[in-house]
Each structure stands twice: as C-alpha cells, then as structure tokens.
Write a protein that holds these residues in place. Sequence first.
Motif, PDB file in Angstrom:
ATOM      1  N   GLY A 254       0.830  -1.210   0.000  1.00 44.87           N
ATOM      2  CA  GLY A 254       0.000   0.000   0.000  1.00 44.87           C
ATOM      3  C   GLY A 254       0.856   1.248   0.000  1.00 44.87           C
ATOM      4  O   GLY A 254       0.600   2.196  -0.755  1.00 44.87           O
ATOM      5  N   GLY A 255       1.890   1.251   0.852  1.00 42.51           N
ATOM      6  CA  GLY A 255       2.748   2.420   0.977  1.00 42.51           C
ATOM      7  C   GLY A 255       3.585   2.652  -0.269  1.00 42.51           C
ATOM      8  O   GLY A 255       3.733   3.779  -0.737  1.00 42.51           O
ATOM      9  N   THR A 256       4.134   1.567  -0.836  1.00 42.46           N
ATOM     10  CA  THR A 256       5.059   1.721  -1.965  1.00 42.46           C
ATOM     11  C   THR A 256       4.330   2.110  -3.247  1.00 42.46           C
ATOM     12  O   THR A 256       4.826   2.929  -4.028  1.00 42.46           O
ATOM     13  CB  THR A 256       5.825   0.390  -2.210  1.00 42.46           C
ATOM     14  N   PHE A 257       3.159   1.507  -3.467  1.00 46.20           N
ATOM     15  CA  PHE A 257       2.488   1.738  -4.765  1.00 46.20           C
ATOM     16  C   PHE A 257       1.181   2.517  -4.614  1.00 46.20           C
ATOM     17  O   PHE A 257       0.401   2.602  -5.562  1.00 46.20           O
ATOM     18  CB  PHE A 257       2.222   0.386  -5.449  1.00 46.20           C
ATOM     19  N   ASP A 258       0.958   3.050  -3.406  1.00 46.90           N
ATOM     20  CA  ASP A 258      -0.250   3.849  -3.140  1.00 46.90           C
ATOM     21  C   ASP A 258      -1.512   3.078  -3.534  1.00 46.90           C
ATOM     22  O   ASP A 258      -2.370   3.596  -4.248  1.00 46.90           O
ATOM     23  CB  ASP A 258      -0.161   5.196  -3.897  1.00 46.90           C
ATOM     24  N   LEU A 259      -1.598   1.831  -3.074  1.00 48.90           N
ATOM     25  CA  LEU A 259      -2.747   0.989  -3.401  1.00 48.90           C
ATOM     26  C   LEU A 259      -3.863   1.220  -2.387  1.00 48.90           C
ATOM     27  O   LEU A 259      -3.590   1.526  -1.223  1.00 48.90           O
ATOM     28  CB  LEU A 259      -2.342  -0.498  -3.373  1.00 48.90           C
ATOM     29  N   PRO A 260      -5.127   1.050  -2.792  1.00 43.71           N
ATOM     30  CA  PRO A 260      -6.233   1.232  -1.836  1.00 43.71           C
ATOM     31  C   PRO A 260      -6.165   0.160  -0.733  1.00 43.71           C
ATOM     32  O   PRO A 260      -5.930  -1.019  -1.011  1.00 43.71           O
ATOM     33  CB  PRO A 260      -7.485   1.087  -2.699  1.00 43.71           C
ATOM     34  N   HIS A 261      -6.405   0.625   0.503  1.00 43.62           N
ATOM     35  CA  HIS A 261      -6.168  -0.184   1.703  1.00 43.62           C
ATOM     36  C   HIS A 261      -6.970  -1.499   1.723  1.00 43.62           C
ATOM     37  O   HIS A 261      -6.405  -2.596   1.792  1.00 43.62           O
ATOM     38  CB  HIS A 261      -6.513   0.686   2.924  1.00 43.62           C
ATOM     39  N   ALA A 262      -8.306  -1.366   1.688  1.00 42.92           N
ATOM     40  CA  ALA A 262      -9.153  -2.547   1.895  1.00 42.92           C
ATOM     41  C   ALA A 262      -9.006  -3.545   0.740  1.00 42.92           C
ATOM     42  O   ALA A 262      -8.944  -4.768   0.966  1.00 42.92           O
ATOM     43  CB  ALA A 262     -10.608  -2.110   2.056  1.00 42.92           C
ATOM     44  N   GLU A 263      -8.926  -3.060  -0.484  1.00 37.63           N
ATOM     45  CA  GLU A 263      -8.789  -3.932  -1.655  1.00 37.63           C
ATOM     46  C   GLU A 263      -7.496  -4.746  -1.559  1.00 37.63           C
ATOM     47  O   GLU A 263      -7.461  -5.942  -1.869  1.00 37.63           O
ATOM     48  CB  GLU A 263      -8.776  -3.107  -2.952  1.00 37.63           C
ATOM     49  N   THR A 264      -6.408  -4.082  -1.136  1.00 36.91           N
ATOM     50  CA  THR A 264      -5.121  -4.773  -1.013  1.00 36.91           C
ATOM     51  C   THR A 264      -5.249  -5.915  -0.002  1.00 36.91           C
ATOM     52  O   THR A 264      -4.797  -7.046  -0.251  1.00 36.91           O
ATOM     53  CB  THR A 264      -4.028  -3.774  -0.552  1.00 36.91           C
ATOM     54  N   HIS A 265      -5.888  -5.642   1.139  1.00 43.03           N
ATOM     55  CA  HIS A 265      -6.067  -6.685   2.162  1.00 43.03           C
ATOM     56  C   HIS A 265      -6.868  -7.864   1.601  1.00 43.03           C
ATOM     57  O   HIS A 265      -6.521  -9.025   1.835  1.00 43.03           O
ATOM     58  CB  HIS A 265      -6.781  -6.106   3.389  1.00 43.03           C
ATOM     59  N   ALA A 266      -7.954  -7.547   0.887  1.00 47.41           N
ATOM     60  CA  ALA A 266      -8.816  -8.621   0.369  1.00 47.41           C
ATOM     61  C   ALA A 266      -8.021  -9.519  -0.580  1.00 47.41           C
ATOM     62  O   ALA A 266      -8.090 -10.753  -0.491  1.00 47.41           O
ATOM     63  CB  ALA A 266     -10.027  -8.014  -0.342  1.00 47.41           C
ATOM     64  N   ILE A 267      -7.241  -8.913  -1.468  1.00 50.47           N
ATOM     65  CA  ILE A 267      -6.509  -9.698  -2.474  1.00 50.47           C
ATOM     66  C   ILE A 267      -5.418 -10.549  -1.817  1.00 50.47           C
ATOM     67  O   ILE A 267      -5.223 -11.720  -2.156  1.00 50.47           O
ATOM     68  CB  ILE A 267      -5.882  -8.759  -3.538  1.00 50.47           C
ATOM     69  N   VAL A 268      -4.702  -9.981  -0.853  1.00 50.63           N
ATOM     70  CA  VAL A 268      -3.520 -10.675  -0.299  1.00 50.63           C
ATOM     71  C   VAL A 268      -3.904 -11.779   0.693  1.00 50.63           C
ATOM     72  O   VAL A 268      -3.219 -12.810   0.783  1.00 50.63           O
ATOM     73  CB  VAL A 268      -2.563  -9.645   0.367  1.00 50.63           C
ATOM     74  N   LEU A 269      -5.024 -11.604   1.425  1.00 57.81           N
ATOM     75  CA  LEU A 269      -5.310 -12.510   2.539  1.00 57.81           C
ATOM     76  C   LEU A 269      -5.283 -14.016   2.201  1.00 57.81           C
ATOM     77  O   LEU A 269      -4.602 -14.781   2.898  1.00 57.81           O
ATOM     78  CB  LEU A 269      -6.650 -12.136   3.195  1.00 57.81           C
ATOM     79  N   PRO A 270      -5.977 -14.490   1.153  1.00 59.00           N
ATOM     80  CA  PRO A 270      -5.955 -15.936   0.901  1.00 59.00           C
ATOM     81  C   PRO A 270      -4.527 -16.452   0.688  1.00 59.00           C
ATOM     82  O   PRO A 270      -4.193 -17.573   1.105  1.00 59.00           O
ATOM     83  CB  PRO A 270      -6.787 -16.091  -0.378  1.00 59.00           C
ATOM     84  N   HIS A 271      -3.687 -15.633   0.055  1.00 52.31           N
ATOM     85  CA  HIS A 271      -2.316 -16.046  -0.260  1.00 52.31           C
ATOM     86  C   HIS A 271      -1.436 -16.048   0.995  1.00 52.31           C
ATOM     87  O   HIS A 271      -0.608 -16.936   1.178  1.00 52.31           O
ATOM     88  CB  HIS A 271      -1.734 -15.106  -1.325  1.00 52.31           C
ATOM     89  N   ALA A 272      -1.618 -15.048   1.856  1.00 58.79           N
ATOM     90  CA  ALA A 272      -0.811 -14.995   3.084  1.00 58.79           C
ATOM     91  C   ALA A 272      -1.166 -16.176   3.982  1.00 58.79           C
ATOM     92  O   ALA A 272      -0.281 -16.812   4.581  1.00 58.79           O
ATOM     93  CB  ALA A 272      -1.057 -13.670   3.810  1.00 58.79           C
ATOM     94  N   LEU A 273      -2.469 -16.507   4.047  1.00 59.51           N
ATOM     95  CA  LEU A 273      -2.871 -17.656   4.877  1.00 59.51           C
ATOM     96  C   LEU A 273      -2.330 -18.952   4.275  1.00 59.51           C
ATOM     97  O   LEU A 273      -1.852 -19.827   5.003  1.00 59.51           O
ATOM     98  CB  LEU A 273      -4.404 -17.709   4.998  1.00 59.51           C
ATOM     99  N   ALA A 274      -2.383 -19.068   2.951  1.00 58.65           N
ATOM    100  CA  ALA A 274      -1.860 -20.267   2.284  1.00 58.65           C
ATOM    101  C   ALA A 274      -0.359 -20.418   2.540  1.00 58.65           C
ATOM    102  O   ALA A 274       0.153 -21.516   2.758  1.00 58.65           O
ATOM    103  CB  ALA A 274      -2.127 -20.190   0.781  1.00 58.65           C
ATOM    104  N   TYR A 275       0.365 -19.300   2.551  1.00 57.67           N
ATOM    105  CA  TYR A 275       1.806 -19.321   2.815  1.00 57.67           C
ATOM    106  C   TYR A 275       2.070 -19.843   4.227  1.00 57.67           C
ATOM    107  O   TYR A 275       2.918 -20.703   4.457  1.00 57.67           O
ATOM    108  CB  TYR A 275       2.376 -17.904   2.648  1.00 57.67           C
TER     109      TYR A 275
END
Length: 363
Positions: A254-275
Amino acid sequence: MTYQATHSRLPFVYEALPTRVIFGSGTRSAVSDEAIRLNMSRVLILHGPPHIGMADQLASQLSERHVGTFGGARMHTPVDVTEVALALAVRLRVDGIVAIGGGSTTGLAKALALRTDLPQIVLPTTYAGSEMTPILGETEDGIKTTQRSLKVLPETVIYDVDLTMDLPSGISGVSGMNAVAHSVEALYAREANPVISALALQSIRALVKALPAIHADPGNRSARSDALYGAWLAGICLGSVGMALHHKLCHTLGGTFDLPHAETHAIVLPHALAYNAPAIPDVMAKLRDALGIADVPSALHEVNRAIGAPRGLSEIGMPEDGIEQALEQAMANPYWNPRALERDSLHRLIVRTYHGDAPIVGN
Ligand code: NAD
C-alpha cells in the motif's frame, strides 16, 4: 487417558482495552448522552465527504455542545490535514471529538487525540476496525509511520448498523475482508491467547457468511448487522495482538504503490494464509471447524469472487515491475511470522497476488 488441553495454550497474557461500546440500530441517538458522560461541552465533529448530512444530524443532537465541524478527513491520515483540524480544535477550545466515517475519519480523530488527549466518540461506517485499536498510522512526506498509544483509543464507540446500510456494496465487501484479515492473523499471532482466538473465530464466521449476502442484497439488514459485529470483534483482535506477514505485506504494498487499503487486504489474505498454513496446523484445524470448509485459503479466495473484489494487485494500480521491489521490501525488514520468510516462496506469493491467481497452500 491423558487429558489434552484444547482451549488454552499455556502460558498466555490477555489485556483488555477500555472502550465503551454501544451496538445496535438507531444507536447514534446516544451521542448526546455519551458526550455528557464524557464531560464534553465543546465538541468538534469530524467526517468525510459522504457524511455531511449525518454530521449535521449529530450537530443538532449535540445542540449547544457542538462548536464546530471539520469535513476534510483523508485516507492514511496525512499530517498536514491533522494540523489544519488541530488548529481549528485549538481555536474553538474544543474539549471532545465526535467522528463519523470509516478508518480515515477515525484516523484523524485518533491523530487529534494523540496531540491533545481529547476524549473521542467514534461512529464507524465501514468494517475497518480502527476504532477498537490503540494504533495510529500517519503519513508525512509520503512515508507512513505507525505507533501505539492508549491516548488514541476512543472512549466510546457507537456502532449503528443504520450507518452502514448505504456503504456501497463494492466497498462493503473489501472492507469486510480487511476485518477478516485482522481476525485471521490474530489466530496465529505471537501473542495469541484463547480469549482473542475465540473472538477471532466468531468474527470470521460472521463476516464470511454476511459479506456475500450483502453483495447479493446491500439492504440486507441482518447481514449488515452480522458484518458490523464481526468487524467490531476483528478490531478488538487487531488492537490486542500483533500482526504478521499479511499485514506487513499489505502495509509495504500500500505504501510503496499507493494501493487502496481494503482492496489490497482482500486480495492478499488468501495467499498470506496459504503461505503460513504449513506452520500453523492447529489454527488451520480451528478455521476448518469454524467454517465447515476443508480448504480455507481457497474459500477466502472464493469469497473475494463472491463479493466482486478486484482479482489481483494489477487491477488496483500495482505496476508489474514493482514485484521485485515489493519482494525486496518484504525481505528487508524482518518481522515475526509463524513461517520463516522464504524468498522464493514469497516471490511466488507476490506474483500470484499480482495476477489474481488462486492461492496454493505452502506455496
Ligand atoms: P475510508 O474511511 O477511507 O472509507 C473508504 C471509502 O468509503 C471512502 O471514500 C469513504 O468516504 C467511503 N465511506 C465510508 N463510509 C461510507 C458509507 N457508510 N457510505 C458511503 N461511503 C462511505 O477507508 P476504510 O477502509 O474504512 O479505512 C482505511 C483507513 O483506515 C486506512 O488509512 C487504514 O490505514 C486505516 N486503518 C487503521 C487501523 C488502525 O488500527 N489504526 C485499522 C484499520 C484501518
């Protein structure tokens, strides 16, 4: 037969955070009584663009206790905005803050409380959960810094489901997944404890059921109520225990690419949990039991589809040549995570989140 503890993993520390919570429908009518309880006689109301009318209604309720309104709250709590609001608060000799809005407005209230120790009444209108945490993130010269202080924890939070009914369906879904992320990471936090884990599981159950129902019918009041309840519990989780890979990665992206907060969380969560899944078999078992689902990361990915979340980071503004930069930053500041940070696996994780692919357990 030896008795095995199933609820309590010893030892643990649990610290309750002192916020008074009023939850229901129409509860915003309590704002005046709460101001009196907190000895507020000169209130500043904070809000963002969608809540001009609601701010006026709160001002009428507060009557002569209301001395000013500031409608300029912005995402990521820029310090220059806080300074303008602070100057107004000083000029009006304000002795209390009432904030209505999402995490951005709550962030401004907390930033003022940090500088003045003024009491806060917060009326959340999204599922971000900031109102339950003693955490404040602020941005200055493009750099976001985060700190913890009990000064920023609101004295009263009024959850009024009516205030969430007009939250657009697209924002509702991703904001709710932001809350799910708080609860998921609380389950495997270094400071995890059975009280917070119980709240986390209940929060995840409520949100995973409610969010697709809200997407199908944004006026579904029961689903809205469950989502707000789940978001409250998620906020408690976020405020009570430390977070790990998912939150750090979202913060970096979010900080580096100025991405929207909630959308970034939604996209990353399944992958972070899988990791993390191979390192947290007990947590994965609890999640499977709570949701009645065998493959939880894939189920979260499916929830994203069901709520119409953006598929990948490419869709919300991350440049493809940013993948290497994101990886370097994720590896550069080591932090606690249940599974060690492995460069190749993390690289695959970021590539998948970029393209919007399905998560793969263990990566
Ligand atoms: P937000 O407050 O910016 O709201 C998202 C959008 O929805 C905005 O355009 C807002 O105007 C609009 N909106 C809000 N409520 C609405 C409603 N009821 N109807 C119509 N539109 C509405 O974003 P957010 O996702 O709530 O919060 C994100 C911010 O909060 C970020 O800055 C994040 O860092 C911070 N945050 C902080 C913590 C913490 O503990 N410190 C926790 C979570 C989020």
